[in-house]
Design a protein around this motif. Structure first.
Motif, PDB file in Angstrom:
ATOM      1  N   MET A   1       0.835  -1.196   0.000  1.00 27.94           N
ATOM      2  CA  MET A   1       0.000   0.000   0.000  1.00 27.94           C
ATOM      3  C   MET A   1       0.871   1.247   0.000  1.00 27.94           C
ATOM      4  O   MET A   1       1.984   1.260   0.524  1.00 27.94           O
ATOM      5  N   ASN A   2       0.334   2.287  -0.586  1.00 31.64           N
ATOM      6  CA  ASN A   2       1.000   3.570  -0.553  1.00 31.64           C
ATOM      7  C   ASN A   2       1.056   4.070   0.893  1.00 31.64           C
ATOM      8  O   ASN A   2       0.066   3.970   1.621  1.00 31.64           O
ATOM      9  N   PRO A   3       2.205   4.593   1.365  1.00 31.26           N
ATOM     10  CA  PRO A   3       2.303   5.074   2.758  1.00 31.26           C
ATOM     11  C   PRO A   3       1.224   6.082   3.129  1.00 31.26           C
ATOM     12  O   PRO A   3       0.729   6.074   4.264  1.00 31.26           O
ATOM     13  N   ALA A   4       0.832   6.936   2.180  1.00 23.80           N
ATOM     14  CA  ALA A   4      -0.220   7.918   2.471  1.00 23.80           C
ATOM     15  C   ALA A   4      -1.555   7.221   2.721  1.00 23.80           C
ATOM     16  O   ALA A   4      -2.334   7.632   3.602  1.00 23.80           O
TER      17      ALA A   4
ATOM     18  N   LEU B   1      -5.794   5.037   6.521  1.00 20.94           N
ATOM     19  CA  LEU B   1      -6.478   3.897   7.110  1.00 20.94           C
ATOM     20  C   LEU B   1      -6.351   3.901   8.630  1.00 20.94           C
ATOM     21  O   LEU B   1      -7.338   3.714   9.361  1.00 20.94           O
ATOM     22  N   LEU B   2      -5.141   4.124   9.116  1.00 15.83           N
ATOM     23  CA  LEU B   2      -4.909   4.103  10.567  1.00 15.83           C
ATOM     24  C   LEU B   2      -5.587   5.276  11.276  1.00 15.83           C
ATOM     25  O   LEU B   2      -5.950   5.162  12.453  1.00 15.83           O
ATOM     26  N   SER B   3      -5.756   6.386  10.557  1.00 23.43           N
ATOM     27  CA  SER B   3      -6.348   7.573  11.184  1.00 23.43           C
ATOM     28  C   SER B   3      -7.810   7.389  11.540  1.00 23.43           C
ATOM     29  O   SER B   3      -8.346   8.123  12.376  1.00 23.43           O
ATOM     30  N   VAL B   4      -8.484   6.417  10.935  1.00 24.00           N
ATOM     31  CA  VAL B   4      -9.912   6.194  11.205  1.00 24.00           C
ATOM     32  C   VAL B   4     -10.137   4.973  12.088  1.00 24.00           C
ATOM     33  O   VAL B   4     -11.284   4.584  12.323  1.00 24.00           O
ATOM     34  N   ILE B   5      -9.065   4.351  12.580  1.00 21.31           N
ATOM     35  CA  ILE B   5      -9.184   3.193  13.469  1.00 21.31           C
ATOM     36  C   ILE B   5      -8.867   3.639  14.894  1.00 21.31           C
ATOM     37  O   ILE B   5      -7.736   3.990  15.204  1.00 21.31           O
ATOM     38  N   ASP B   6      -9.896   3.620  15.755  1.00 24.34           N
ATOM     39  CA  ASP B   6      -9.716   4.069  17.138  1.00 24.34           C
ATOM     40  C   ASP B   6      -9.500   2.899  18.091  1.00 24.34           C
ATOM     41  O   ASP B   6      -8.796   3.059  19.096  1.00 24.34           O
ATOM     42  N   ASP B   7     -10.067   1.745  17.779  1.00 22.64           N
ATOM     43  CA  ASP B   7      -9.938   0.599  18.681  1.00 22.64           C
ATOM     44  C   ASP B   7      -8.495   0.093  18.679  1.00 22.64           C
ATOM     45  O   ASP B   7      -7.892  -0.130  17.618  1.00 22.64           O
TER      46      ASP B   7
ATOM     47  N   LEU C   1      -1.904  -3.274  11.814  1.00 28.91           N
ATOM     48  CA  LEU C   1      -0.462  -3.088  11.750  1.00 28.91           C
ATOM     49  C   LEU C   1       0.270  -4.416  11.586  1.00 28.91           C
ATOM     50  O   LEU C   1       1.274  -4.507  10.866  1.00 28.91           O
ATOM     51  N   LEU C   2      -0.238  -5.449  12.259  1.00 30.57           N
ATOM     52  CA  LEU C   2       0.367  -6.771  12.135  1.00 30.57           C
ATOM     53  C   LEU C   2       0.273  -7.279  10.701  1.00 30.57           C
ATOM     54  O   LEU C   2       1.246  -7.811  10.143  1.00 30.57           O
ATOM     55  N   LEU C   3      -0.871  -7.102  10.088  1.00 33.69           N
ATOM     56  CA  LEU C   3      -1.053  -7.547   8.703  1.00 33.69           C
ATOM     57  C   LEU C   3      -0.169  -6.752   7.744  1.00 33.69           C
ATOM     58  O   LEU C   3       0.431  -7.314   6.819  1.00 33.69           O
ATOM     59  N   LEU C   4      -0.090  -5.448   7.960  1.00 30.19           N
ATOM     60  CA  LEU C   4       0.685  -4.602   7.061  1.00 30.19           C
ATOM     61  C   LEU C   4       2.181  -4.861   7.166  1.00 30.19           C
ATOM     62  O   LEU C   4       2.895  -4.874   6.163  1.00 30.19           O
TER      63      LEU C   4
END
Length: 216
Positions: free
Chosen positions: A152-155, A160-166, A174-177
């Motif tokens: 995936m593109n770093p941006a 994606l991470l910015s909308v994950i609060d849990d 992060l583990l998958l990436l």
């Protein structure tokens, strides 16, 4: 002295003589046949007849060249296998030729094009009753390369991470990436599979009776 102008007939005759002295333009089939005559291939007479047949059908020069190259490569490969008569051809000869092309590093699209030209030649031989129609009764399968996953593109990762609060979901993404493991593999992990100190994940593959290590 009065100069006599050349008559129209003399001018036409002179032009015709000049035209006759000029070499005729070479057609695409002429160049192909000249190359073919300098070769020694199995069933060369059938190959020549096929190329003349395609020329009579007014095929494009690019099509003629593609047919010539593909059939030539096959007949060269066929001859190196120790065979000369096309009546001896087996399905295994076609499959071996396709594998030979793929092992040579050709793109799958190029191999498919070569195969299409070759099959057209074989259909011509079947119409001429040179080979049996049973040769192409089954579809020839190509060995497709495995497509590697694209990163995936770093941006996009940041979005994606910015909308994950849990916290759990964020850790799972992060583990998958960072490891590239499959979702099913990640969901099957247990606490004992994690090596926090060395930052590694032990992934057991029961079917193969082996273990892989993923570094985070």
């Amino acid at each position: 002295m009065t100069q006599v102008q050349p008559t129209i007939y003399e001018s036409v005759r002179s032009g015709r003589e000049v035209f006759c002295q000029q070499p005729l333009a070479q057609t695409p089939i002429d160049g192909i046949l000249q190359k073919l005559f300098r070769m020694e291939l199995p069933a060369q007479e059938h190959f020549e007849r096929y190329m003349r047949h395609k020329w009579r059908l007014n095929h494009k020069p690019s099509t003629l060249q593609g047919s010539f190259t593909s059939v030539k490569l096959f007949l060269e490969f066929y001859g190196k296998s120790g065979k000369r008569d096309l009546e001896e051809m087996e399905r295994a000869d076609l499959e071996a030729f396709i594998e030979h092309l793929q092992d040579g590093g050709l793109k799958i699209s190029t191999v498919r094009t070569r195969l299409a030209f070759l099959i057209a030649f074989l259909h011509f031989l079947m119409e001429q009753e040179v080979i049996s129609g049973a040769l192409l009764k089954k579809h020839i399968k190509l060995k497709l390369p495995e497509n590697l996953p694209r990163a995936m593109n770093p941006a996009d990762v940041q979005k994606l991470l910015s909308v994950i609060d849990d916290v759990r979901d964020r850790a799972l993404i992060l583990l998958l990436l960072r490891t590239g493991m499959r979702i099913g593999e990640a969901l099957g992990l247990r606490l004992n599979d994690l090596d926090i100190r060395d930052r590694k994940v032990h992934l057991f593959q029961g079917e193969k009776n082996s273990m892989e290590e993923w570094s985070t």
